[in-house]
Design an enzyme around this catalytic site. Structure first.
Site, short mmCIF file in Angstrom:
data_model
loop_
_atom_site.label_atom_id
_atom_site.label_comp_id
_atom_site.label_asym_id
_atom_site.label_seq_id
_atom_site.Cartn_x
_atom_site.Cartn_y
_atom_site.Cartn_z
N ASP A 1 58.71 83.06 -15.27
CA ASP A 1 57.89 83.80 -14.22
C ASP A 1 58.97 84.74 -13.69
O ASP A 1 59.70 85.51 -14.14
CB ASP A 1 57.02 82.89 -13.43
N GLU B 1 61.27 75.57 -22.52
CA GLU B 1 60.30 75.75 -21.04
C GLU B 1 59.02 76.25 -21.34
O GLU B 1 58.59 76.85 -22.58
CB GLU B 1 61.01 76.93 -20.62
N ASP B 2 58.15 75.88 -20.70
CA ASP B 2 56.73 76.33 -20.68
C ASP B 2 56.38 77.78 -20.29
O ASP B 2 55.84 78.59 -21.19
CB ASP B 2 55.76 75.55 -19.66
N ARG C 1 46.42 70.36 -16.81
CA ARG C 1 47.27 70.26 -17.89
C ARG C 1 46.74 69.81 -19.22
O ARG C 1 47.56 70.18 -20.17
CB ARG C 1 48.28 69.32 -17.41
N PHE D 1 48.27 84.04 -13.10
CA PHE D 1 48.50 82.65 -13.16
C PHE D 1 47.74 81.95 -14.11
O PHE D 1 46.41 81.93 -13.81
CB PHE D 1 48.19 82.21 -11.46
P1 5GP Z 1 59.87 80.86 -11.99
O1 5GP Z 1 61.10 80.05 -11.39
O2 5GP Z 1 60.25 81.37 -13.49
O3 5GP Z 1 59.37 81.87 -11.22
O4 5GP Z 1 58.82 79.71 -12.38
C1 5GP Z 1 58.83 78.73 -13.29
C2 5GP Z 1 57.92 77.52 -12.85
O5 5GP Z 1 56.80 78.15 -12.17
C3 5GP Z 1 57.29 77.01 -14.25
O6 5GP Z 1 58.06 76.04 -15.18
C4 5GP Z 1 56.04 76.76 -13.98
O7 5GP Z 1 56.08 75.50 -13.50
C5 5GP Z 1 55.60 77.54 -12.56
N1 5GP Z 1 54.80 78.70 -13.11
C6 5GP Z 1 55.27 80.08 -13.24
N2 5GP Z 1 54.11 80.64 -13.48
C7 5GP Z 1 53.09 79.90 -13.54
C8 5GP Z 1 51.78 80.18 -14.10
O8 5GP Z 1 51.47 81.19 -14.44
N3 5GP Z 1 50.93 79.10 -14.16
C9 5GP Z 1 51.48 77.85 -13.61
N4 5GP Z 1 50.60 76.63 -13.94
N5 5GP Z 1 52.52 77.65 -13.37
C10 5GP Z 1 53.37 78.52 -13.43
#
Ligand code: 5GP
Length: 187
Positions: free
Chosen positions: A109, A105-106, A171, A158
């Site tokens: 959050d 995973e990238d 990206r 963010f």
């Molecule tokens: P989660 O479901 O854990 O809240 O969020 C996961 C997804 O939200 C990540 O795979 C990504 O696509 C997006 N995301 C969460 N935080 C960030 C951030 O700081 N920057 C960006 N560009 N995308 C984020």
């Protein structure tokens, strides 16, 4: 001014340099290679944000391995907030039953997207399922998910770059940075 220079002008602060990312990805690769020695690993990555991380990480793991790609989108949220409602746009292309799977995973959050994916992948009966994320924002976690490999813990900001976007831009930046607040104005 080139396109890349325009993108960089929107960045207020560089959180992780290209060199810091490369060095940490090499560490993760070594750790994963040691843990999975003698096994056949399947790396499952989630498009699009994990693309650079997956490409770099797999080349730091000198083991026989397979890769597969999923694409999901969350809906109902905003450009900077995930909703936890996940739609699968592209599914796995092969069975992962009885495979040792590492989900790449990238960023984690709230954890809502990952929570959905882990349940989905567990339903496919892999022999094992572990999680590797480049970035972790623990401050905003809503679901408790054990992360096996983590590149960097980052503050609640963010971020964009190295695969991560804002409105599909940024990206292709080689580093991870924080956008200037003006860029969000009006969201
Ligand atoms: P989660 O479901 O854990 O809240 O969020 C996961 C997804 O939200 C990540 O795979 C990504 O696509 C997006 N995301 C969460 N935080 C960030 C951030 O700081 N920057 C960006 N560009 N995308 C984020």
């Amino acid at each position: 001014m080139t396109k890349t220079a325009d993108l960089e002008a929107d960045i207020g602060e560089i959180l992780l340099t290209e060199e810091a990312i490369a060095s940490r990805v090499a560490d993760l690769g070594r750790q994963i290679a040691a843990d999975y020695a003698g096994r056949t690993l399947t790396l499952v990555s989630v498009l699009k944000g994990s693309l650079p991380f997956m490409a770099d990480l797999m080349r730091q793991i000198p083991l026989p391995l397979r890769i597969d790609l999923m694409e999901v989108s969350s809906y109902g949220g905003t450009a900077t907030e995930s909703s936890g409602l996940v739609r699968i746009i592209k599914d796995l292309s092969a069975s992962i039953a009885d495979e040792d799977v590492l989900l790449v995973e990238d960023i984690i959050d709230t954890g809502l997207t990952l929570n959905y994916l882990v349940r989905y992948l567990r339903g496919k009966n892999p022999a094992s399922l572990r999680i590797c994320t480049l970035l972790d924002k623990p401050a905003r976690r809503l679901v408790d998910i054990p992360v096996d490999y983590q590149g960097f813990e980052i503050p609640d900001q963010f971020v964009v770059g190295y695969g991560l976007d804002y409105g599909e831009r940024y990206r292709n930046l080689r580093f991870v940075g924080v956008l200037r607040p003006e860029v969000y104005a009006g969201e």
